[in-house]
Scaffold this motif. Structure first.
Motif, PDB file in Angstrom:
ATOM      1  N   ALA A  33      12.258 -10.342  -4.195  1.00  0.00           N
ATOM      2  CA  ALA A  33      11.028 -11.115  -4.200  1.00  0.00           C
ATOM      3  C   ALA A  33      10.241  -9.938  -5.258  1.00  0.00           C
ATOM      4  O   ALA A  33      10.707  -9.174  -5.889  1.00  0.00           O
ATOM      5  N   MET A  34       8.714 -11.042  -5.264  1.00  0.00           N
ATOM      6  CA  MET A  34       8.189 -10.728  -6.690  1.00  0.00           C
ATOM      7  C   MET A  34       6.559 -10.441  -5.157  1.00  0.00           C
ATOM      8  O   MET A  34       6.251 -10.955  -4.675  1.00  0.00           O
ATOM      9  N   SER A  54      12.729 -16.908  -1.907  1.00  0.00           N
ATOM     10  CA  SER A  54      12.880 -18.395  -1.975  1.00  0.00           C
ATOM     11  C   SER A  54      11.369 -18.807  -2.199  1.00  0.00           C
ATOM     12  O   SER A  54      11.475 -20.613  -3.004  1.00  0.00           O
ATOM     13  N   GLY A  55      11.172 -18.184  -2.352  1.00  0.00           N
ATOM     14  CA  GLY A  55       9.456 -18.835  -2.437  1.00  0.00           C
ATOM     15  C   GLY A  55       8.976 -19.567  -1.217  1.00  0.00           C
ATOM     16  O   GLY A  55       8.044 -20.114  -1.393  1.00  0.00           O
ATOM     17  N   GLY A  56       9.735 -19.284  -0.265  1.00  0.00           N
ATOM     18  CA  GLY A  56       9.517 -19.633   0.906  1.00  0.00           C
ATOM     19  C   GLY A  56       7.918 -18.921   1.996  1.00  0.00           C
ATOM     20  O   GLY A  56       7.436 -19.497   2.838  1.00  0.00           O
ATOM     21  N   SER A  71       3.277 -18.247  -7.348  1.00  0.00           N
ATOM     22  CA  SER A  71       4.517 -19.061  -7.030  1.00  0.00           C
ATOM     23  C   SER A  71       5.693 -18.439  -8.480  1.00  0.00           C
ATOM     24  O   SER A  71       5.874 -17.416  -8.970  1.00  0.00           O
ATOM     25  N   ARG A  72       6.766 -19.514  -8.389  1.00  0.00           N
ATOM     26  CA  ARG A  72       7.789 -18.385  -8.892  1.00  0.00           C
ATOM     27  C   ARG A  72       8.725 -19.793  -9.738  1.00  0.00           C
ATOM     28  O   ARG A  72       9.233 -20.963  -8.789  1.00  0.00           O
ATOM     29  N   PRO A 103       9.242  -9.561   0.345  1.00  0.00           N
ATOM     30  CA  PRO A 103       7.884  -9.541   0.788  1.00  0.00           C
ATOM     31  C   PRO A 103       7.397  -7.890   1.019  1.00  0.00           C
ATOM     32  O   PRO A 103       7.246  -8.504   1.980  1.00  0.00           O
ATOM     33  N   ALA A 104       6.220  -7.727   0.146  1.00  0.00           N
ATOM     34  CA  ALA A 104       5.906  -6.107   1.207  1.00  0.00           C
ATOM     35  C   ALA A 104       4.322  -6.054   0.277  1.00  0.00           C
ATOM     36  O   ALA A 104       4.245  -6.751  -1.492  1.00  0.00           O
ATOM     37  N   THR A 105       3.342  -5.480   0.876  1.00  0.00           N
ATOM     38  CA  THR A 105       2.211  -5.160   0.246  1.00  0.00           C
ATOM     39  C   THR A 105       2.197  -4.092  -0.421  1.00  0.00           C
ATOM     40  O   THR A 105       0.744  -3.473  -0.814  1.00  0.00           O
TER      41      THR A 105
END
Length: 123
Positions: A33-34, A54-56, A71-72, A103-105
């Protein structure tokens, strides 16, 4: 381990656009994840946006929602942050980061970081 290199920063007038890129090398980037974070002078590093492997799944800070798009491109091992309608308060060093957790903040969820790219928005 993955290495990250950001590019695309620069000086832009308010209302303008920039696209940041984050090229990954090392292990397969598609497994990570990015996230994008930013740090203004004298302030703490803050979350901007994140995307799943996955970008989803994407998530944005309220301050950039509707203006920035993450995006990626798995084939290119590259992530992007498209920034539009830029404001002077968007001025900061922008960092990309990666993790295998999702995904994380929080900055603490990312063990891998790039060196940062400066974005300056003039009024």
């Amino acid at each position: 381990q993955v290495q990250l290199v950001e590019s695309g920063g620069g000086l832009v007038q308010a209302g303008g656009s920039l696209r940041l890129s984050c090229v990954a090398s090392g292990r397969t980037f598609r497994q990570y994840a990015m996230g994008w974070f930013r740090q203004a002078t004298g302030k703490e590093r803050e979350f901007v946006a994140t995307i799943s492997w996955s970008g989803g799944i994407t998530n944005y800070a309220d301050s950039v929602k509707g203006r920035f798009t993450i995006s990626r491109d798995a084939a290119k091992n590259t992530g992007y942050l498209q920034m539009s309608s830029l404001k002077p308060e968007d001025t900061a060093v922008y960092y990309c980061a990666a993790n295998t957790l999702g995904p994380a903040t929080s900055t603490q969820r990312y063990p891998y970081w790039g060196q940062g790219t400066q974005v300056t928005v003039s009024a």
